[in-house]
Design a protein around this motif. Structure first.
Motif, PDB file in Angstrom:
ATOM      1  N   ALA A  40       2.925  27.620  52.736  1.00  0.00           N
ATOM      2  CA  ALA A  40       3.956  28.543  52.262  1.00  0.00           C
ATOM      3  C   ALA A  40       5.327  28.251  52.861  1.00  0.00           C
ATOM      4  O   ALA A  40       6.348  28.401  52.176  1.00  0.00           O
ATOM      5  N   THR A  41       5.375  27.828  54.124  1.00  0.00           N
ATOM      6  CA  THR A  41       6.673  27.726  54.813  1.00  0.00           C
ATOM      7  C   THR A  41       7.111  26.310  55.147  1.00  0.00           C
ATOM      8  O   THR A  41       8.280  26.093  55.477  1.00  0.00           O
ATOM      9  N   ILE A  42       6.211  25.341  55.085  1.00  0.00           N
ATOM     10  CA  ILE A  42       6.571  23.945  55.370  1.00  0.00           C
ATOM     11  C   ILE A  42       6.554  23.104  54.094  1.00  0.00           C
ATOM     12  O   ILE A  42       7.520  22.398  53.778  1.00  0.00           O
ATOM     13  N   ILE A  43       5.462  23.193  53.334  1.00  0.00           N
ATOM     14  CA  ILE A  43       5.318  22.348  52.148  1.00  0.00           C
ATOM     15  C   ILE A  43       6.098  22.902  50.958  1.00  0.00           C
ATOM     16  O   ILE A  43       6.813  22.160  50.270  1.00  0.00           O
ATOM     17  N   ALA A  44       5.981  24.196  50.702  1.00  0.00           N
ATOM     18  CA  ALA A  44       6.640  24.793  49.530  1.00  0.00           C
ATOM     19  C   ALA A  44       8.153  24.566  49.511  1.00  0.00           C
ATOM     20  O   ALA A  44       8.697  24.174  48.475  1.00  0.00           O
ATOM     21  N   PRO A  45       8.875  24.783  50.625  1.00  0.00           N
ATOM     22  CA  PRO A  45      10.324  24.537  50.560  1.00  0.00           C
ATOM     23  C   PRO A  45      10.690  23.083  50.309  1.00  0.00           C
ATOM     24  O   PRO A  45      11.691  22.794  49.652  1.00  0.00           O
ATOM     25  N   SER A  46       9.855  22.147  50.788  1.00  0.00           N
ATOM     26  CA  SER A  46      10.119  20.728  50.539  1.00  0.00           C
ATOM     27  C   SER A  46       9.902  20.378  49.072  1.00  0.00           C
ATOM     28  O   SER A  46      10.699  19.658  48.472  1.00  0.00           O
ATOM     29  N   PHE A  99       2.652  28.162  62.591  1.00  0.00           N
ATOM     30  CA  PHE A  99       2.716  28.108  61.128  1.00  0.00           C
ATOM     31  C   PHE A  99       2.550  29.452  60.405  1.00  0.00           C
ATOM     32  O   PHE A  99       3.012  29.570  59.266  1.00  0.00           O
ATOM     33  N   ALA A 100       1.877  30.420  61.014  1.00  0.00           N
ATOM     34  CA  ALA A 100       1.610  31.691  60.318  1.00  0.00           C
ATOM     35  C   ALA A 100       2.727  32.677  60.627  1.00  0.00           C
ATOM     36  O   ALA A 100       2.656  33.454  61.572  1.00  0.00           O
ATOM     37  N   ARG A 101       3.754  32.645  59.818  1.00  0.00           N
ATOM     38  CA  ARG A 101       4.938  33.458  60.064  1.00  0.00           C
ATOM     39  C   ARG A 101       4.654  34.934  59.768  1.00  0.00           C
ATOM     40  O   ARG A 101       3.994  35.267  58.789  1.00  0.00           O
ATOM     41  N   ASN A 102       5.163  35.793  60.638  1.00  0.00           N
ATOM     42  CA  ASN A 102       5.015  37.227  60.450  1.00  0.00           C
ATOM     43  C   ASN A 102       6.323  37.903  60.049  1.00  0.00           C
ATOM     44  O   ASN A 102       6.383  39.128  59.928  1.00  0.00           O
ATOM     45  N   TYR A 110       5.996  32.200  49.909  1.00  0.00           N
ATOM     46  CA  TYR A 110       5.768  31.103  48.963  1.00  0.00           C
ATOM     47  C   TYR A 110       6.670  31.257  47.737  1.00  0.00           C
ATOM     48  O   TYR A 110       7.352  30.307  47.325  1.00  0.00           O
ATOM     49  N   LEU A 111       6.701  32.458  47.174  1.00  0.00           N
ATOM     50  CA  LEU A 111       7.537  32.703  45.996  1.00  0.00           C
ATOM     51  C   LEU A 111       9.024  32.583  46.347  1.00  0.00           C
ATOM     52  O   LEU A 111       9.812  32.044  45.555  1.00  0.00           O
ATOM     53  N   THR A 112       9.394  33.056  47.517  1.00  0.00           N
ATOM     54  CA  THR A 112      10.793  32.969  47.943  1.00  0.00           C
ATOM     55  C   THR A 112      11.250  31.521  48.062  1.00  0.00           C
ATOM     56  O   THR A 112      12.359  31.164  47.648  1.00  0.00           O
ATOM     57  N   MET A 113      10.387  30.686  48.636  1.00  0.00           N
ATOM     58  CA  MET A 113      10.739  29.269  48.808  1.00  0.00           C
ATOM     59  C   MET A 113      10.989  28.590  47.464  1.00  0.00           C
ATOM     60  O   MET A 113      11.833  27.702  47.343  1.00  0.00           O
ATOM     61  N   TRP A 114      10.247  29.004  46.451  1.00  0.00           N
ATOM     62  CA  TRP A 114      10.387  28.379  45.135  1.00  0.00           C
ATOM     63  C   TRP A 114      11.531  28.973  44.310  1.00  0.00           C
ATOM     64  O   TRP A 114      12.225  28.252  43.590  1.00  0.00           O
ATOM     65  N   LEU A 115      11.731  30.287  44.411  1.00  0.00           N
ATOM     66  CA  LEU A 115      12.639  30.968  43.490  1.00  0.00           C
ATOM     67  C   LEU A 115      14.072  31.083  43.993  1.00  0.00           C
ATOM     68  O   LEU A 115      14.993  31.282  43.192  1.00  0.00           O
ATOM     69  N   PHE A 116      14.268  30.966  45.315  1.00  0.00           N
ATOM     70  CA  PHE A 116      15.615  31.104  45.866  1.00  0.00           C
ATOM     71  C   PHE A 116      16.036  29.796  46.527  1.00  0.00           C
ATOM     72  O   PHE A 116      15.308  29.266  47.369  1.00  0.00           O
TER      73      PHE A 116
END
Length: 314
Positions: free
Chosen positions: A254-260, A152-155, A291-297
């Motif tokens: 940031a990477t699983i919940i936010a994009p959904s 889950f902790a993407r680098n 997190y911001l990328t998932m929401w804004l793009f």
């Protein structure tokens, strides 16, 4: 590769329901493995005569089809397959995935050479998407890395860095009997199981470094992993917070919940989810960026960029 005693070495467990043509293709990739001392157990998750009829056309004595009287969900179906298994090893295969011919033979070799009492052997896989073909995961876990952080902790900025896909899992039946899948989860159940068993003494994650499985991701096939239910995922990570590190907790949001949440346009979740990641997690600069990328793009734009960059590196 044939076992001279005709003893079943590996039991392949495939849960399915109402997808007779898709599961037949999956079954054939299991039956054509170079490791022949296997059985393939298809668990039909509830009444489904069409699938029963379709699989009856496959004339291979190693195939067993079990039709459950009622729907019990993917974890319940897999647990049923484990109970019915005659092999020492269990290999899971989803009905919409495929295997390369040497998959089981290579994993058995890695398992037999492992220093762990209960090795959990995965492999890289080929992910087919609408934007192209990708090899995942891009990296294997470090020895000292907590499994939750690997998952889950993407680098890096694009997904597929660290992952373990269900159809690559190869484990001892004994371990599955001691620690069955949690049947109350209809999604993320494989992650929960991996996190739970990885904490047990004698259990370790091993990898075949080459891709051994094919995953048809986001190709128009209805699958539970593609459902955009961010509230379920939030409830899941809250329930399993003791199994993940704070860094992994923030990464999951940031990477699983936010994009959904972004995909369904639920903007009222923007600040509460960010607050959740700050309160219970360990938010890094890359997590904020993601997190911001998932929401804004939009998802489509992110996939296009990922596809372009992947082609440049191949």
């Amino acid at each position: 590769m044939v076992n001279e005693t005709n003893q079943i070495i590996v039991s392949v467990v495939i849960p399915t329901r109402n997808r007779p043509q898709i599961v037949a293709k999956s079954v054939m990739t299991a039956l054509t493995q170079t490791l022949e001392s296997i059985e393939v157990i298809v668990i039909i998750d509830g009444p489904d005569q069409e699938t029963v009829n379709g699989l009856s056309q496959i004339a291979d004595p190693r195939l067993r089809v079990i039709e459950l009287p009622k729907n019990v969900g993917p974890s319940g179906a897999r647990n049923t397959g484990v109970r019915e298994a005659k092999g020492t090893w269990i290999a899971f295969l989803d009905d919409d995935d495929e295997w390369l011919p040497e998959k089981l033979e290579r994993q058995l070799e890695v398992a037999n050479n492992s220093h762990y009492d209960f090795p959990v052997v995965a492999s890289r896989f080929i992910s087919y998407t609408q934007k192209g073909k990708f090899i995942c995961p891009r990296r294997l876990p470090n020895l000292s890395e907590h499994l939750s952080e690997y998952l889950f902790a993407r680098n890096s900025f694009f997904k597929g860095e660290g992952c373990i896909q269900t159809s690559t899992l190869f484990v001892k039946k004994e371990l599955m009997q001691k620690m069955p899948l949690e049947e109350k989860f209809y999604r993320h159940e494989d992650w929960e199981w991996l996190l739970r068993v990885s904490a047990i003494e004698g259990v370790g994650i091993e990898f075949v470094p080459e891709p051994m499985s094919i995953w048809h991701s986001e190709m128009g096939i209805k699958r539970l992993s593609n459902i955009k239910d961010w509230q379920y995922s939030l409830d899941w990570i809250r329930y399993n917070r003791n199994l993940v590190t704070p860094k992994a907790y923030s990464g999951f949001i940031a990477t699983i919940i936010a994009p959904s949440a972004s995909f369904v346009g639920d903007w009222k979740a923007f600040f509460p989810l960010l607050g959740e990641a700050i309160r219970w997690g360990k938010l890094r600069p890359i997590d904020i960026y993601l997190y911001l990328t998932m929401w804004l793009f939009p998802q489509q734009l992110r996939q296009q960029v990922r596809s372009i960059l992947a082609k440049k590196t191949t």
